[in-house]
Motif scaffolding. Structure first.
Motif, PDB file in Angstrom:
ATOM      1  N   TYR A  52     -67.781  -7.825 -16.339  1.00  0.00           N
ATOM      2  CA  TYR A  52     -67.835  -8.471 -17.645  1.00  0.00           C
ATOM      3  C   TYR A  52     -67.134  -9.814 -17.567  1.00  0.00           C
ATOM      4  O   TYR A  52     -66.547 -10.184 -16.557  1.00  0.00           O
ATOM      5  N   TYR A  53     -67.242 -10.566 -18.661  1.00  0.00           N
ATOM      6  CA  TYR A  53     -66.724 -11.929 -18.684  1.00  0.00           C
ATOM      7  C   TYR A  53     -65.217 -11.872 -18.898  1.00  0.00           C
ATOM      8  O   TYR A  53     -64.747 -11.802 -20.026  1.00  0.00           O
ATOM      9  N   GLY A  54     -64.451 -11.935 -17.817  1.00  0.00           N
ATOM     10  CA  GLY A  54     -63.007 -11.767 -17.918  1.00  0.00           C
ATOM     11  C   GLY A  54     -62.197 -13.034 -17.909  1.00  0.00           C
ATOM     12  O   GLY A  54     -60.991 -12.998 -18.104  1.00  0.00           O
ATOM     13  N   GLU A  55     -62.794 -14.177 -17.650  1.00  0.00           N
ATOM     14  CA  GLU A  55     -62.068 -15.440 -17.577  1.00  0.00           C
ATOM     15  C   GLU A  55     -62.406 -16.315 -18.787  1.00  0.00           C
ATOM     16  O   GLU A  55     -63.450 -16.156 -19.396  1.00  0.00           O
ATOM     17  N   PRO A  56     -61.522 -17.265 -19.175  1.00  0.00           N
ATOM     18  CA  PRO A  56     -60.229 -17.561 -18.551  1.00  0.00           C
ATOM     19  C   PRO A  56     -59.157 -16.577 -18.992  1.00  0.00           C
ATOM     20  O   PRO A  56     -59.288 -15.938 -20.031  1.00  0.00           O
ATOM     21  N   ARG A  57     -58.108 -16.477 -18.222  1.00  0.00           N
ATOM     22  CA  ARG A  57     -56.996 -15.595 -18.556  1.00  0.00           C
ATOM     23  C   ARG A  57     -55.727 -16.440 -18.642  1.00  0.00           C
ATOM     24  O   ARG A  57     -55.085 -16.705 -17.636  1.00  0.00           O
ATOM     25  N   PRO A  58     -55.361 -16.867 -19.817  1.00  0.00           N
ATOM     26  CA  PRO A  58     -54.147 -17.673 -19.957  1.00  0.00           C
ATOM     27  C   PRO A  58     -52.907 -16.844 -19.688  1.00  0.00           C
ATOM     28  O   PRO A  58     -52.939 -15.602 -19.683  1.00  0.00           O
ATOM     29  N   GLU A  59     -51.809 -17.507 -19.468  1.00  0.00           N
ATOM     30  CA  GLU A  59     -50.541 -16.812 -19.292  1.00  0.00           C
ATOM     31  C   GLU A  59     -50.145 -16.124 -20.596  1.00  0.00           C
ATOM     32  O   GLU A  59     -50.376 -16.635 -21.692  1.00  0.00           O
ATOM     33  N   PHE A  60     -49.520 -14.957 -20.464  1.00  0.00           N
ATOM     34  CA  PHE A  60     -49.047 -14.246 -21.647  1.00  0.00           C
ATOM     35  C   PHE A  60     -47.933 -15.067 -22.296  1.00  0.00           C
ATOM     36  O   PHE A  60     -46.926 -15.368 -21.654  1.00  0.00           O
ATOM     37  N   PRO A  61     -48.077 -15.456 -23.573  1.00  0.00           N
ATOM     38  CA  PRO A  61     -47.102 -16.345 -24.199  1.00  0.00           C
ATOM     39  C   PRO A  61     -45.884 -15.644 -24.796  1.00  0.00           C
ATOM     40  O   PRO A  61     -45.054 -16.301 -25.439  1.00  0.00           O
ATOM     41  N   GLY A  62     -45.762 -14.333 -24.587  1.00  0.00           N
ATOM     42  CA  GLY A  62     -44.654 -13.591 -25.179  1.00  0.00           C
ATOM     43  C   GLY A  62     -45.074 -12.917 -26.467  1.00  0.00           C
ATOM     44  O   GLY A  62     -46.075 -13.272 -27.092  1.00  0.00           O
ATOM     45  N   PHE A  63     -44.285 -11.943 -26.885  1.00  0.00           N
ATOM     46  CA  PHE A  63     -44.640 -11.164 -28.062  1.00  0.00           C
ATOM     47  C   PHE A  63     -44.352 -11.889 -29.375  1.00  0.00           C
ATOM     48  O   PHE A  63     -44.938 -11.558 -30.406  1.00  0.00           O
ATOM     49  N   PHE A  64     -43.434 -12.849 -29.360  1.00  0.00           N
ATOM     50  CA  PHE A  64     -42.984 -13.446 -30.614  1.00  0.00           C
ATOM     51  C   PHE A  64     -43.033 -14.963 -30.553  1.00  0.00           C
ATOM     52  O   PHE A  64     -42.711 -15.562 -29.524  1.00  0.00           O
ATOM     53  N   LYS A  65     -43.416 -15.569 -31.664  1.00  0.00           N
ATOM     54  CA  LYS A  65     -43.390 -17.027 -31.775  1.00  0.00           C
ATOM     55  C   LYS A  65     -41.959 -17.491 -32.045  1.00  0.00           C
ATOM     56  O   LYS A  65     -41.225 -16.858 -32.799  1.00  0.00           O
ATOM     57  N   ARG A  66     -41.581 -18.598 -31.435  1.00  0.00           N
ATOM     58  CA  ARG A  66     -40.280 -19.211 -31.669  1.00  0.00           C
ATOM     59  C   ARG A  66     -40.523 -20.529 -32.383  1.00  0.00           C
ATOM     60  O   ARG A  66     -41.030 -21.481 -31.788  1.00  0.00           O
ATOM     61  N   LEU A  67     -40.184 -20.609 -33.643  1.00  0.00           N
ATOM     62  CA  LEU A  67     -40.455 -21.796 -34.436  1.00  0.00           C
ATOM     63  C   LEU A  67     -39.164 -22.438 -34.912  1.00  0.00           C
ATOM     64  O   LEU A  67     -38.147 -21.757 -35.124  1.00  0.00           O
ATOM     65  N   ALA A  68     -39.208 -23.739 -35.081  1.00  0.00           N
ATOM     66  CA  ALA A  68     -38.076 -24.452 -35.692  1.00  0.00           C
ATOM     67  C   ALA A  68     -38.135 -24.214 -37.196  1.00  0.00           C
ATOM     68  O   ALA A  68     -39.169 -24.436 -37.837  1.00  0.00           O
ATOM     69  N   CYS A  69     -37.046 -23.740 -37.755  1.00  0.00           N
ATOM     70  CA  CYS A  69     -37.014 -23.363 -39.169  1.00  0.00           C
ATOM     71  C   CYS A  69     -36.142 -24.327 -39.969  1.00  0.00           C
ATOM     72  O   CYS A  69     -35.067 -24.727 -39.514  1.00  0.00           O
ATOM     73  N   ALA A  70     -36.614 -24.668 -41.159  1.00  0.00           N
ATOM     74  CA  ALA A  70     -35.779 -25.429 -42.076  1.00  0.00           C
ATOM     75  C   ALA A  70     -34.650 -24.553 -42.603  1.00  0.00           C
ATOM     76  O   ALA A  70     -33.565 -25.036 -42.921  1.00  0.00           O
ATOM     77  N   ALA A  71     -34.910 -23.250 -42.682  1.00  0.00           N
ATOM     78  CA  ALA A  71     -33.908 -22.258 -43.107  1.00  0.00           C
ATOM     79  C   ALA A  71     -34.436 -20.889 -42.737  1.00  0.00           C
ATOM     80  O   ALA A  71     -35.638 -20.695 -42.543  1.00  0.00           O
ATOM     81  N   ARG A  72     -33.514 -19.938 -42.633  1.00  0.00           N
ATOM     82  CA  ARG A  72     -33.889 -18.553 -42.353  1.00  0.00           C
ATOM     83  C   ARG A  72     -33.441 -17.669 -43.502  1.00  0.00           C
ATOM     84  O   ARG A  72     -32.361 -17.869 -44.066  1.00  0.00           O
TER      85      ARG A  72
END
Length: 272
Positions: A52-72
């Motif tokens: 089956y069509y398996g490509e492209p296969r990017p690198e796993f970017p991790g389970f969670f996004k890390r964003l710059a926050c104005a506040a938490r």
């Protein structure tokens, strides 16, 4: 134009495996026959015994996004029970497009986010989520466009499932603007808030390649149903919206619309 297209297709076939080339050729044949890109994608991502069509296969970017926050904003503990049996919630669940004037509480929002897409624990360092996910790769992200949530400043937030926190990204998308993006469906801009559900395609594609495009929709659908059932259990109202101008919505969220895809908009409010 035709020569450039043919040259591009020729180069593409030259880097594909035999199985991928066969599937892509079948997909292009379906496209030419039906002029339906959806059917072409379905054919191109089929799984056959010969591959089956398996490509492209990017690198796993991790389970969670890390964003710059104005506040938490640390969310309160989600409710442990609602008094509504899950079978009853399934029976009563329905799409509701009318909302009351009372704001949703921060505790209700916390409960909704946790049971929709939160982290319920870890196993050998692997996060366990409240929704099923292909390969456990957990592509779904949730943004909260808050207009009227008790105890929360209006704003556009990203739900940090790892910390059970909200990350403030900026001003909320105006009600009329979100309704316009959703093909002028007025109820998209009603309610206390709107959940915007996306999927990070690269997480799933890192293992499953192009087939991952199918899987992220299954994952997102599970989250959508979780939202329905939790709002029902809390006595709130919601509806899922799948029609929107993709790139306009991506621009509002600040995402690239290629590796993170908008999947659904769900206004949430109290009942009238």
């Amino acid at each position: 134009m035709v020569e450039r297209l043919c040259s591009c297709i020729s180069r593409l076939f030259s880097v594909l495996s035999r199985a991928e080339a066969r599937l892509l050729a079948r997909g292009l044949s379906v496209l030419c026959e039906t002029r339906d890109p959806g059917l072409a994608l379905q054919e191109s991502t089929a799984i056959e015994r010969w591959g089956y069509y398996g490509e492209p296969r990017p690198e796993f970017p991790g389970f969670f996004k890390r964003l710059a926050c104005a506040a938490r904003v640390r969310l309160p503990e989600p409710l442990g029970a609602s008094g509504v049996d899950v079978l009853e919630a399934i029976r009563r669940r329905e799409s509701r497009r009318e909302y009351g004037d009372m704001p949703v509480s921060l505790e209700q929002l916390s409960t909704l986010l946790f049971y929709a897409a939160g982290v319920r624990g870890y196993e050998l360092g692997w996060p366990l989520r409240t929704y099923p996910s292909a390969g456990g790769l957990q592509p779904v992200e949730v943004y909260v466009n808050a207009w009227s949530v008790e105890g929360l400043e209006p704003g556009l937030y990203h739900y940090d499932a790892e910390r059970h926190e909200l990350c403030l990204l900026g001003e909320p998308i105006p009600r009329d603007r979100l309704a316009s993006i959703c093909l002028d469906q007025e109820h998209a801009g009603d309610g206390s808030l709107a959940l915007i559900i996306t999927a990070v395609y690269a997480r799933t594609a890192s293992k499953y390649g192009a087939r991952g495009y199918r899987y992220i929709h299954l994952d997102a659908g599970a989250v959508v149903q979780n939202v329905y059932l939790v709002t029902e259990a809390l006595g709130l109202a919601t509806v899922v919206i799948g029609a929107f101008y993709d790139h306009e919505l991506c621009n509002e969220l600040g995402i690239d619309c290629r590796w993170e895809l908008p999947m659904a908009v769900m206004p949430v409010g109290t009942r009238p």
